[in-house]
Design an enzyme around this catalytic site. Structure first.
Site, PDB file in Angstrom:
ATOM      1  N   CYS A 257      34.061  28.501  27.373  1.00 53.67           N
ATOM      2  CA  CYS A 257      35.041  28.351  26.292  1.00 53.67           C
ATOM      3  C   CYS A 257      35.017  29.476  25.262  1.00 53.67           C
ATOM      4  CB  CYS A 257      34.810  27.011  25.594  1.00 53.67           C
ATOM      5  SG  CYS A 257      35.098  25.603  26.687  1.00 53.67           S
TER       6      CYS A 257
HETATM    7  N1  LIG Z   1      33.224  22.921  30.117  1.00 56.97           N
HETATM    8  C1  LIG Z   1      33.567  22.604  28.895  1.00 56.97           C
HETATM    9  O1  LIG Z   1      32.702  22.347  28.067  1.00 56.97           O
HETATM   10  C2  LIG Z   1      35.013  22.531  28.467  1.00 56.97           C
HETATM   11  C3  LIG Z   1      35.310  21.919  27.247  1.00 56.97           C
HETATM   12  C4  LIG Z   1      36.626  21.824  26.856  1.00 56.97           C
HETATM   13  C5  LIG Z   1      37.634  22.366  27.653  1.00 56.97           C
HETATM   14  N2  LIG Z   1      37.307  22.992  28.814  1.00 56.97           N
HETATM   15  C6  LIG Z   1      38.420  23.515  29.623  1.00 56.97           C
HETATM   16  O2  LIG Z   1      38.653  22.615  30.703  1.00 56.97           O
HETATM   17  C7  LIG Z   1      39.072  23.329  31.856  1.00 56.97           C
HETATM   18  C8  LIG Z   1      38.145  23.011  33.014  1.00 56.97           C
HETATM   19  O3  LIG Z   1      36.861  23.494  32.692  1.00 56.97           O
HETATM   20  P1  LIG Z   1      35.563  22.940  33.385  1.00 56.97           P
HETATM   21  O4  LIG Z   1      34.429  23.376  32.527  1.00 56.97           O
HETATM   22  O5  LIG Z   1      35.708  21.497  33.717  1.00 56.97           O
HETATM   23  O6  LIG Z   1      35.569  23.804  34.743  1.00 56.97           O
HETATM   24  P2  LIG Z   1      34.575  23.609  35.995  1.00 56.97           P
HETATM   25  O7  LIG Z   1      34.457  24.941  36.614  1.00 56.97           O
HETATM   26  O8  LIG Z   1      33.339  22.882  35.603  1.00 56.97           O
HETATM   27  O9  LIG Z   1      35.388  22.650  36.950  1.00 56.97           O
HETATM   28  C9  LIG Z   1      36.601  22.966  37.507  1.00 56.97           C
HETATM   29  C10 LIG Z   1      36.693  22.303  38.867  1.00 56.97           C
HETATM   30  O10 LIG Z   1      38.022  22.535  39.331  1.00 56.97           O
HETATM   31  C11 LIG Z   1      37.957  22.811  40.711  1.00 56.97           C
HETATM   32  N3  LIG Z   1      39.177  23.527  41.046  1.00 56.97           N
HETATM   33  C12 LIG Z   1      39.507  24.813  40.811  1.00 56.97           C
HETATM   34  N4  LIG Z   1      40.758  25.045  41.199  1.00 56.97           N
HETATM   35  C13 LIG Z   1      41.233  23.896  41.702  1.00 56.97           C
HETATM   36  C14 LIG Z   1      42.454  23.506  42.257  1.00 56.97           C
HETATM   37  N5  LIG Z   1      43.467  24.354  42.343  1.00 56.97           N
HETATM   38  N6  LIG Z   1      42.603  22.246  42.684  1.00 56.97           N
HETATM   39  C15 LIG Z   1      41.581  21.374  42.576  1.00 56.97           C
HETATM   40  N7  LIG Z   1      40.402  21.677  42.045  1.00 56.97           N
HETATM   41  C16 LIG Z   1      40.235  22.913  41.609  1.00 56.97           C
HETATM   42  C17 LIG Z   1      36.678  23.583  40.913  1.00 56.97           C
HETATM   43  O11 LIG Z   1      36.225  23.468  42.249  1.00 56.97           O
HETATM   44  C18 LIG Z   1      35.759  22.878  39.913  1.00 56.97           C
HETATM   45  O12 LIG Z   1      35.019  21.821  40.512  1.00 56.97           O
HETATM   46  C19 LIG Z   1      39.113  24.801  31.448  1.00 56.97           C
HETATM   47  O13 LIG Z   1      40.401  25.121  31.005  1.00 56.97           O
HETATM   48  C20 LIG Z   1      38.139  24.845  30.283  1.00 56.97           C
HETATM   49  O14 LIG Z   1      38.435  25.904  29.398  1.00 56.97           O
HETATM   50  C21 LIG Z   1      36.021  23.069  29.256  1.00 56.97           C
END
Ligand SMILES: NC(=O)c1ccc[n+]([C@@H]2O[C@H](COP(=O)([O-])OP(=O)(O)OC[C@H]3O[C@@H](n4cnc5c(N)ncnc54)[C@H](O)[C@@H]3O)[C@@H](O)[C@H]2O)c1
Length: 401
Positions: A257
């Protein structure tokens, strides 16, 4: 009600686990290994207990899948996929595009699509909606809303229930349905007047942290040059009961982030002809911290690290998680190696990173602490090398910022 969540990572699985108390949840992920583990009740995310996941599976409230057709019966679809930067450090919406393709190709009746992935203002209206429509086999009037995620992995005091959640739809109907959906597992829902406000608020929250971390990192360098303790000075400033918020210096910022989201804001600002100089400079200051730390370590060790065994302690981007995305440890290691040091790393939480296993916490000439997990014993860190440089302020008796 059946709910599909596209992306079963930190955000998607966390939301799935809360939602599965009230809805039938289908966790869709393109990574088949993740899907297979989840269907065996094994969580790969801190804060999501495997025991609870197993319970949801047994109750028929949760299943994971990589098959697009499995989401076809859902009434609500949540997008929770990565939004990283491209090699040119520009917003990369390719994961969102591919999630939109899955939705467009597999859903043939009107549903509510909620985006939880972080992106710049206008993403829901100008990218997600037209992309899903582009991939849809027929013309379908879906509803669209945004509810940016605020989960802080590893945190126990704030969760889906007690963290206020922003939301807004492209239509009043989408806004109402979104409120109804989250109200089952979130006690504090905050409606804003447009999806763009919610998208911008999420980016500004993380930009606020990025800029303040850069400021304190710059101040750490100023304090050292003045021969005063940055920590004592910050504690002193923090006695002011208003108008001050304490941030701590570090080797830089990591995670998905804070090093990324401000660049989304800067990119959209510059596209609209607005300045983002502050955001750009903050990013540079944070990236430069690793080099500054290696300069300090080199200066303390006779001005030369050639052939020295250096152990980097803690490579996760923050304490008590195994997440190494954008970790500052990577740049610290790069700078140490460019000085001729022989570098290994120790992290019992991460265990394996870039094909290398965590090294023992002993026997080094120099140890540089980048992240201190709670489970790491201070005395063992101090005993791991004759010279220990701590960037966290948590290892008493070590050299440090
Ligand atoms: N991690 C955090 O603390 C956090 C907090 C707030 C917001 N976010 C936001 O949330 C979003 C997701 O982040 P995250 O940390 O959960 O990511 P992550 O990498 O932990 O998880 C994403 C998942 O999506 C899957 N994926 C990727 N492309 C895909 C597709 N086309 N179809 C299906 N699955 C798919 C991946 O295999 C993975 O398991 C981002 O935009 C991030 O900025 C993250």
């Amino acid at each position: 009600m059946e709910v599909a969540i596209i992306g079963q990572g930190y955000v998607g699985l966390t939301v799935a686990n809360f939602a599965a108390h009230f809805y039938s949840v289908c966790g869709f992920d393109s990574n088949e290994n993740v899907v297979s583990q989840l269907n065996q009740g094994k969580s790969h995310i801190e804060g999501v207990e495997s025991t609870l996941l197993e319970k949801h599976i047994k109750n028929g409230a949760y299943m994971a899948t990589s098959k697009g057709s499995d989401i076809s019966k859902c009434e609500i679809v949540i997008i929770a996929v990565p939004t990283p930067l491209t090699k040119e450090r520009k917003p990369d919406l390719s994961f969102i595009e591919s999630a939109c393709k899955t939705i467009g190709e597999n859903i043939s009746k009107p549903v509510l699509v909620i985006n939880e992935s972080t992106s710049f203002p206008g993403t829901l209206r100008n990218f997600i909606k037209p992309t899903i429509e582009k991939y849809s086999l027929a013309q379908i009037e879906h509803q669209f809303a945004i509810s940016p995620e605020r989960v802080d992995p590893g945190r126990t005091d704030f969760n889906q229930r007690n963290t206020p959640r922003l939301y807004s739809g492209l239509t009043p109907e989408a806004t109402t349905k979104t409120r109804e959906f989250y109200s089952k597992f979130c006690d504090n829902l905050v409606e804003v007047s447009s999806p763009e406000v919610a998208e911008a608020a999420k980016l500004f929250e993380n930009t606020f942290r990025q800029v303040n971390i850069a400021l304190v990192n710059e101040f750490a360098q100023i304090a050292h040059s003045l021969g005063i303790s940055v920590y004592e000075t910050l504690d002193a400033a923090n006695t002011k009961p208003y108008g001050f918020m304490k941030f701590s210096p570090s080797a830089g910022v990591g995670g998905h982030c804070i090093p990324v989201d401000p660049t989304y804001l800067a990119a959209v600002a510059e596209e609209h002809g607005a300045p983002a100089t502050f955001i750009r400079r903050a990013n540079e200051v944070n990236l430069e911290m690793s080099e500054y730390i290696v300069r300090r370590v080199t200066a303390d060790n006779g001005g030369n690290l050639q052939g020295k065994n250096v152990l980097v302690v803690g490579v996760a981007y923050k304490p008590n998680v195994a997440d190494v995305r954008e970790t500052a440890a990577e740049l610290v290691i790069q700078h140490l190696r460019s000085q001729g040091a022989v570098v290994s790393w120790h992290d019992d939480v991460v265990r394996n990173w870039k094909g290398e296993d965590s090294a023992p916490l002993n026997g080094a000439d120099i140890a540089v602490v980048v992240t201190k997990h709670d489970s790491l014993d201070e005395k063992k860190i101090l005993a791991s090398a004759p010279y220990v440089f701590d960037t966290t302020g948590k290892v008493k008796g070590a050299k440090g910022l």
